[in-house]
Write a protein that holds these residues in place. Sequence first.
Motif, PDB file in Angstrom:
ATOM      1  N   TRP A   1      40.251  39.410  34.948  1.00 34.22           N
ATOM      2  CA  TRP A   1      39.444  39.881  36.067  1.00 34.22           C
ATOM      3  C   TRP A   1      39.922  41.221  36.636  1.00 34.22           C
ATOM      4  O   TRP A   1      39.327  41.741  37.562  1.00 34.22           O
ATOM      5  N   ASP A   2      40.976  41.811  36.083  1.00 33.88           N
ATOM      6  CA  ASP A   2      41.545  43.024  36.667  1.00 33.88           C
ATOM      7  C   ASP A   2      40.568  44.193  36.738  1.00 33.88           C
ATOM      8  O   ASP A   2      40.512  44.894  37.741  1.00 33.88           O
ATOM      9  N   ASP A   3      39.804  44.445  35.662  1.00 33.33           N
ATOM     10  CA  ASP A   3      38.935  45.624  35.631  1.00 33.33           C
ATOM     11  C   ASP A   3      37.749  45.508  36.573  1.00 33.33           C
ATOM     12  O   ASP A   3      37.400  46.465  37.255  1.00 33.33           O
ATOM     13  N   ASP A   4      37.103  44.365  36.598  1.00 33.95           N
ATOM     14  CA  ASP A   4      35.900  44.185  37.419  1.00 33.95           C
ATOM     15  C   ASP A   4      35.812  42.733  37.875  1.00 33.95           C
ATOM     16  O   ASP A   4      35.185  41.905  37.214  1.00 33.95           O
ATOM     17  N   PRO A   5      36.432  42.407  39.001  1.00 31.51           N
ATOM     18  CA  PRO A   5      36.455  41.014  39.453  1.00 31.51           C
ATOM     19  C   PRO A   5      35.058  40.417  39.639  1.00 31.51           C
ATOM     20  O   PRO A   5      34.838  39.260  39.304  1.00 31.51           O
ATOM     21  N   ALA A   6      34.110  41.202  40.147  1.00 29.56           N
ATOM     22  CA  ALA A   6      32.755  40.677  40.371  1.00 29.56           C
ATOM     23  C   ALA A   6      32.098  40.291  39.050  1.00 29.56           C
ATOM     24  O   ALA A   6      31.434  39.254  38.950  1.00 29.56           O
ATOM     25  N   ALA A   7      32.269  41.107  38.027  1.00 28.73           N
ATOM     26  CA  ALA A   7      31.696  40.799  36.720  1.00 28.73           C
ATOM     27  C   ALA A   7      32.359  39.551  36.132  1.00 28.73           C
ATOM     28  O   ALA A   7      31.696  38.705  35.520  1.00 28.73           O
ATOM     29  N   TRP A   8      33.657  39.431  36.312  1.00 26.61           N
ATOM     30  CA  TRP A   8      34.370  38.257  35.809  1.00 26.61           C
ATOM     31  C   TRP A   8      33.841  36.991  36.477  1.00 26.61           C
ATOM     32  O   TRP A   8      33.569  35.992  35.811  1.00 26.61           O
TER      33      TRP A   8
END
Length: 79
Positions: free
Chosen positions: A59-66
């Motif tokens: 989830w580091d790069d884009d928590p919402a997408a994760w």
Amino acid sequence: MRMHIELDNAIIGEIDVIAGPHRRSAFVREAVLEAIERHRRTRHLRGAAGLLRDSEHQWDDDPAAWVSRQRGGDPRRVG
């Protein structure tokens, strides 16, 4: 089991306002159980602290997408 505890009159007065004079024991019992559960949860949380690394998570790069992907992967979820 019975046990003897000492409480200030002010504390007894507060208990009576909340629970009534005939429910003191039940109130104290519930308060002790809540304190035990809070202590247990705190102990478990402290024991788990530091188990996850600070980086290199999915989830580091884009928590919402994760989160969105996680929700989409659950067939029981609607919407």
